[in-house]
Scaffold this active site. Structure first.
Site, PDB file in Angstrom:
ATOM      1  N   ASP A 182       0.838  -1.201   0.000  1.00  0.00           N
ATOM      2  CA  ASP A 182       0.000   0.000   0.000  1.00  0.00           C
ATOM      3  C   ASP A 182       0.876   1.257   0.000  1.00  0.00           C
ATOM      4  OD1 ASP A 182      -2.193   1.924   0.958  1.00  0.00           O
ATOM      5  OD2 ASP A 182      -3.266   0.024   0.921  1.00  0.00           O
ATOM      6  N   HIS A 214      -3.496   5.934   3.969  1.00  0.00           N
ATOM      7  CA  HIS A 214      -4.290   4.802   3.488  1.00  0.00           C
ATOM      8  C   HIS A 214      -3.740   3.462   3.981  1.00  0.00           C
ATOM      9  CE1 HIS A 214      -5.852   1.907   0.472  1.00  0.00           C
ATOM     10  NE2 HIS A 214      -6.904   2.714   0.436  1.00  0.00           N
ATOM     11  N   SER A 376     -11.323  -0.614  -0.139  1.00  0.00           N
ATOM     12  CA  SER A 376     -10.027  -0.596   0.545  1.00  0.00           C
ATOM     13  C   SER A 376     -10.178  -0.911   2.020  1.00  0.00           C
ATOM     14  CB  SER A 376      -9.370   0.790   0.415  1.00  0.00           C
ATOM     15  OG  SER A 376      -8.651   0.912  -0.770  1.00  0.00           O
TER      16      SER A 376
END
Length: 494
Positions: A182, A214, A376
């Protein structure tokens, strides 16, 4: 006019799949390009044919360096001899790939003349245009409690009484390594309790930190003490996306390779405390045969893999790595047990998990949190659940193994025990399955033996479910209000 119409409609028919371009020579390897992602100019991923071994690959790459250097030299001479002539500098070889012995290739930045020579080399199977990859989050909203954990530990829809109650086995995740491919991770965050580690930074020149948040959010959902499904798993940050949340397909493939190699190395040590590895990729782009093959190779190497289905409210089969058949592709659900409005769907989607308004760890401080949405956020619930189950029944390649649990078997098991039919707005070709963690049981064998569950409220509407939650809250409020009134009345009487 009829011929013109058929030609203009053709891209609409093939837009969802990789297409071969510039392949006018039958003896040349095809160049694949996804119509659903943005190509990176003059950047390519080259994949070798199956007969090519590491020695042959090395020889090919030496040949490539010579071809690239010779072309660069010719361009330099042309620049010097022609006043005003300028040309773009090409980087050449960027990455080499050798994933679990089944995917060999490389990526780089090449002039089209060099690519033409590569296409004609007998060792080359195909060439794929490198493309942009992005995170699968859906924007920030107001903070709320981590309801997602509660949802995967209850069979029926959440009510006021169990809204924040997560039932789990305390040892869940212990001895399991989770590779989060990521934007990186805030490894010093207190919720990781020292179990988060920096694994690898793939983008050249980028810092060993999560400048986006994220990856940290996903990591927290997998293994955080408060926010995580598997509260004792170890996190390894594999940074493949930059701080803006985007990156290249070739960097992502390289990140998958790093995770696979790290897992293989760890499993060969015979460490009694090591039980297995999982990986999460909450990212995606257009269809990429290479990325799908890379993920499948990592699964073959023993990694249990979860990937996001995508946020375009479209068929997940048209996106990578969502289309990787050996991974578990995850769609997003809501608190009201409906498919999230943005979630992709279709036969490539294996299961759903909470993905709307998910609270987890963030960047900026070692206590930061944030609430965001997307597939996600759903995928880490499954990655965490994989780590949770692996810790209860260690993987086959673990020295601690007590059961033969391969990624293929655990994928089938996780699907078989899911809650069936509880979600609304699920297309007919999409599995109506919501993830479940066993309701707090630590007995993996019993969890599997009990099997799946068909929700009692499968036919109720979203409005009915929301109304049920409100009714439960109102009843609890009036009950508490009545108790307070009685206490006041007794006090006055006394």
């Amino acid at each position: 006019m009829k011929g013109f119409l058929s030609l203009t409609l053709l891209p609409l028919l093939v837009a969802a799949s990789p297409v071969a371009v510039n392949s006018i020579h039958n003896d040349a390897a095809p160049i694949l390009s996804s119509m659903t992602s943005k190509d990176i100019p003059d950047s390519y991923i080259v994949v070798f044919k199956k007969h090519v071994d590491p020695s042959s690959a090395s020889a090919h790459q030496s040949w490539l360096q010579e071809v690239h250097t010779a072309h660069t030299g010719r361009m330099e001479l042309k620049k010097r001899s022609l006043f005003g002539f300028d040309f773009e500098a090409f980087m050449g070889l960027k990455h080499t790939f050798h994933i679990a012995g089944s995917l060999l290739g490389y990526a780089g930045h090449f002039h089209e003349d060099v690519i033409e020579q590569i296409r004609r080399h007998p060792d080359v199977d195909y060439i794929e245009k490198d493309s942009e990859v992005r995170t699968m989050s859906e924007g920030s909203v107001e903070k709320n409690a981590p309801w997602g954990l509660a949802r995967i530990s209850h069979r029926e829809s959440l009510s006021f009484g169990n809204f924040n109650k997560y039932l789990y086995a305390e040892e869940g995740g212990e001895g399991v390594d989770a590779y989060v491919i990521d934007t990186g991770a805030n490894v010093k965050h207190v919720d990781f309790e020292g179990r988060a580690n920096w694994g690898k930074t793939i983008p050249q020149g980028d810092a060993d930190e999560d400048g986006n948040g994220h990856g940290t959010h996903c990591s927290g959902t997998i293994a955080g003490k408060k926010f995580g499904v598997a509260k004792k798993a170890n996190v390894y940050a594999v940074k493949v996306l930059r701080s803006n949340g985007s990156g290249t397909m070739s960097d992502v493939v390289k990140g998958v390779e790093w995770a696979a190699e790290a897992h293989i190395k760890k499993s060969k040590k015979g460490d009694k405390k090591f039980k297995g590895s999982v990986a999460n990729m909450s990212l995606g782009g257009g269809s990429s045969r290479t990325l799908d093959l890379a993920v499948n190779a990592a699964v073959d190497a023993g990694i249990h893999f979860a990937v996001a289905a995508g946020n375009d409210n479209a068929d997940a089969c048209n996106y990578s790595p969502a289309a990787a058949e050996k991974a578990i592709t995850v769609g997003a659900s809501t608190l009201a047990d409906e498919r999230a409005y943005f979630s992709n769907y279709g036969k490539c989607t294996d299961i759903f998990a909470p993905g709307l308004n998910i609270l987890s760890t963030w960047v900026g401080s070692d206590h930061a949190t944030n609430t965001i949405s997307g597939t996600s956020m759903a995928s880490p619930h499954i990655a965490g659940l994989l780590a949770y189950y692996v810790s209860l029944a260690p993987a086959k390649d673990s020295a601690y193994a007590v059961a033969d649990v391969t990624p293929k078997q655990l994928k089938a098991a996780l699907i078989s025990v899911a809650t069936e039919g509880t979600l609304t707005d699920i297309p007919s070709d999409t599995p109506n399955l919501l993830a479940w963690n066993g309701g707090g049981s630590a007995n993996y064998t019993k969890i599997l033996a009990d099997g799946g569950y068909k929700a009692h409220n499968a036919e109720t509407t979203v409005e009915d479910r929301i109304g049920g939650i409100i009714d439960s809250a109102e009843k609890a409020f009036h009950k508490e209000l009545g108790a307070i009134y009685s206490e006041i009345k007794d006090a006055v009487s006394a």
